[in-house]
Design an enzyme around this catalytic site. Structure first.
Site, PDB file in Angstrom:
ATOM      1  N   GLU A  61      42.165  35.356  54.103  1.00  0.00           N
ATOM      2  CA  GLU A  61      42.919  34.681  53.033  1.00  0.00           C
ATOM      3  C   GLU A  61      44.423  34.753  53.279  1.00  0.00           C
ATOM      4  O   GLU A  61      45.215  34.502  52.368  1.00  0.00           O
ATOM      5  CB  GLU A  61      42.579  35.285  51.659  1.00  0.00           C
ATOM      6  CG  GLU A  61      41.110  35.356  51.314  1.00  0.00           C
ATOM      7  CD  GLU A  61      40.406  34.005  51.213  1.00  0.00           C
ATOM      8  OE1 GLU A  61      41.064  32.969  51.421  1.00  0.00           O
ATOM      9  OE2 GLU A  61      39.195  34.003  50.957  1.00  0.00           O
TER      10      GLU A  61
ATOM     11  N   HIS B 169      43.987  40.062  45.881  1.00  0.00           N
ATOM     12  CA  HIS B 169      42.744  39.329  45.595  1.00  0.00           C
ATOM     13  C   HIS B 169      41.597  40.320  45.464  1.00  0.00           C
ATOM     14  O   HIS B 169      41.444  41.210  46.305  1.00  0.00           O
ATOM     15  CB  HIS B 169      42.469  38.347  46.736  1.00  0.00           C
ATOM     16  CG  HIS B 169      41.109  37.732  46.717  1.00  0.00           C
ATOM     17  ND1 HIS B 169      40.616  37.036  45.633  1.00  0.00           N
ATOM     18  CD2 HIS B 169      40.132  37.700  47.654  1.00  0.00           C
ATOM     19  CE1 HIS B 169      39.392  36.598  45.909  1.00  0.00           C
ATOM     20  NE2 HIS B 169      39.067  36.996  47.131  1.00  0.00           N
TER      21      HIS B 169
ATOM     22  N   HIS C 245      37.319  40.876  43.598  1.00  0.00           N
ATOM     23  CA  HIS C 245      36.096  40.257  43.087  1.00  0.00           C
ATOM     24  C   HIS C 245      35.645  40.997  41.825  1.00  0.00           C
ATOM     25  O   HIS C 245      34.582  41.617  41.823  1.00  0.00           O
ATOM     26  CB  HIS C 245      34.987  40.323  44.151  1.00  0.00           C
ATOM     27  CG  HIS C 245      35.265  39.547  45.401  1.00  0.00           C
ATOM     28  ND1 HIS C 245      34.441  39.610  46.516  1.00  0.00           N
ATOM     29  CD2 HIS C 245      36.257  38.678  45.721  1.00  0.00           C
ATOM     30  CE1 HIS C 245      34.921  38.817  47.464  1.00  0.00           C
ATOM     31  NE2 HIS C 245      36.025  38.251  47.014  1.00  0.00           N
TER      32      HIS C 245
ATOM     33  N   GLU D 219      47.223  43.004  23.479  1.00  0.00           N
ATOM     34  CA  GLU D 219      48.442  43.019  24.280  1.00  0.00           C
ATOM     35  C   GLU D 219      48.373  42.168  25.551  1.00  0.00           C
ATOM     36  O   GLU D 219      49.310  42.151  26.343  1.00  0.00           O
ATOM     37  CB  GLU D 219      48.850  44.461  24.563  1.00  0.00           C
ATOM     38  CG  GLU D 219      49.372  45.079  23.261  1.00  0.00           C
ATOM     39  CD  GLU D 219      49.673  46.559  23.310  1.00  0.00           C
ATOM     40  OE1 GLU D 219      49.604  47.147  24.397  1.00  0.00           O
ATOM     41  OE2 GLU D 219      49.966  47.119  22.241  1.00  0.00           O
TER      42      GLU D 219
ATOM     43  N   HIS E 225      34.026  33.275  42.353  1.00  0.00           N
ATOM     44  CA  HIS E 225      34.481  34.059  43.510  1.00  0.00           C
ATOM     45  C   HIS E 225      35.330  35.266  43.102  1.00  0.00           C
ATOM     46  O   HIS E 225      34.989  36.400  43.432  1.00  0.00           O
ATOM     47  CB  HIS E 225      35.267  33.144  44.466  1.00  0.00           C
ATOM     48  CG  HIS E 225      35.727  33.814  45.721  1.00  0.00           C
ATOM     49  ND1 HIS E 225      35.764  33.189  46.943  1.00  0.00           N
ATOM     50  CD2 HIS E 225      36.197  35.066  45.956  1.00  0.00           C
ATOM     51  CE1 HIS E 225      36.211  34.020  47.866  1.00  0.00           C
ATOM     52  NE2 HIS E 225      36.493  35.167  47.288  1.00  0.00           N
TER      53      HIS E 225
HETATM   54  P1  13P Z   1      38.574  39.240  54.261  1.00  0.00           P
HETATM   55  O1  13P Z   1      37.668  40.374  54.672  1.00  0.00           O
HETATM   56  O2  13P Z   1      38.835  38.273  55.399  1.00  0.00           O
HETATM   57  O3  13P Z   1      39.841  39.735  53.620  1.00  0.00           O
HETATM   58  O4  13P Z   1      37.794  38.370  53.177  1.00  0.00           O
HETATM   59  C1  13P Z   1      37.372  38.950  51.981  1.00  0.00           C
HETATM   60  C2  13P Z   1      37.389  37.994  50.855  1.00  0.00           C
HETATM   61  O5  13P Z   1      37.333  38.418  49.712  1.00  0.00           O
HETATM   62  C3  13P Z   1      37.463  36.545  51.131  1.00  0.00           C
HETATM   63  O6  13P Z   1      37.731  35.811  49.985  1.00  0.00           O
HETATM   64 ZN    ZN Z   2      37.193  36.924  48.113  1.00  0.00          ZN
END
Ligand code: 13P
Ligand code: ZN
Length: 285
Positions: free
Chosen positions: A117, A141, A143, A171, A212
């Protein structure tokens, strides 16, 4: 002394461990980049590789990041292993003079490349650096499960998600007064999703990727971690409330007037487009 003794690198590693502890990083899921301050680069420079890696074109261009250095997680690396072997799971990458290519100057000693990413991270850094007058340092980023779950049941609109999250904990609107953008499902790891995400980052401090995960920005590790944590906790409360209600309906919420009062009392300007948004569907107040 090594790169691993530098405070910012220690803080980066702590962030990886803390977020794994939250359950946001199954396997290699998620990634973290930090835009280094010039003085941090200088402290680390003596430990850089004698011969840097090859320049790699990113497929996107971020002119205002030309010549900057980033700490990045490696693609396919598990965040839970960063603490154990930082030198094999993270790297420092330098951008070239036009901001369209990177090369590794430290780390990933057993091989590897920055996160898949990286184009999205660089596009987001470029936008957030501009709109925050250089204050923003982090793109992160993860999940987190509840925010992902909500992308299956709420309309995929920034205004709907932001209103739901603002109204799920008092809040929240103070923590993300601009709101949260939404990117529809797209193939991850490429330049199209990078462009779609940075469009959202022009207006919002975070962007949801449908089915995602979530991207957040921040001026420090605490702020970026806190934003991910606050959004995910609000999503958790919303998910619990929706599933606890016998008919799936929400009976009472923080009203728009309540939100305006919080904004006034806390001295933050809430995104008016979000406050004024009305859904056709009464479920999405
Ligand atoms: P990477 O291992 O390449 O960082 O990918 C993980 C991920 O969450 C892709 O969206
Ligand atoms: Zn991801």
């Amino acid at each position: 002394m090594s790169v691993l003794d530098v405070k910012v690198v220690k803080d980066y590693i702590r962030m990886c461990s803390d977020t794994v502890g939250q359950g946001w990083h199954e396997r290699n899921g998620g990634n973290l980049t930090y835009r280094m301050r010039p003085e941090e680069v200088e402290v680390c420079r003596p430990y850089f590789r004698a011969v840097p890696g090859e320049w790699v074109n990113m497929g996107v261009q971020a002119e205002n990041l030309a010549g900057e250095y980033f700490i990045s997680t490696g693609s396919g690396k598990f965040l839970r292993n960063v603490e154990l072997e930082p030198q094999n799971n993270i790297c420092i990458a330098e951008l070239n003079g036009t901001g369209d290519s990177y090369r590794i100057v430290w780390g990933l000693e057993a091989g590897g490349v920055p996160t898949s990413e990286f184009p999205t991270h660089m596009m987001n850094h470029s936008v957030r650096k501009r709109v925050t007058n250089g204050e923003n340092r982090i793109i992160y980023h993860a999940h987190p499960p509840y925010i992902i779950a909500l992308t299956y049941v709420l309309p995929l609109k920034a205004e709907v998600f932001t209103r739901m999250l603002w109204k799920s904990a008092t809040e929240c609107c103070v923590v993300f007064p601009d709101g949260v953008g939404v990117v529809p499902w797209m193939v991850p790891g490429g330049t199209d999703i990078a462009r779609a995400t940075c469009e959202q980052m022009e207006r919002y401090e975070a962007a949801i990727w449908a089915f995602h995960g979530l991207f957040v920005s921040g001026t420090s590790f605490d702020i970026a971690f806190g934003l991910m944590h606050t959004i995910e906790k609000a999503a958790q409360i919303a998910s619990i409330a929706l599933s606890a209600s016998p008919d799936g309906k929400i009976r009472q919420v923080i009203t728009d007037d309540n939100l305006r009062t919080i904004g006034k009392e806390f001295g933050v300007t809430l995104n008016e487009d979000v406050l004024n948004y009305r859904s056709d569907d009464p479920l999405f107040f």
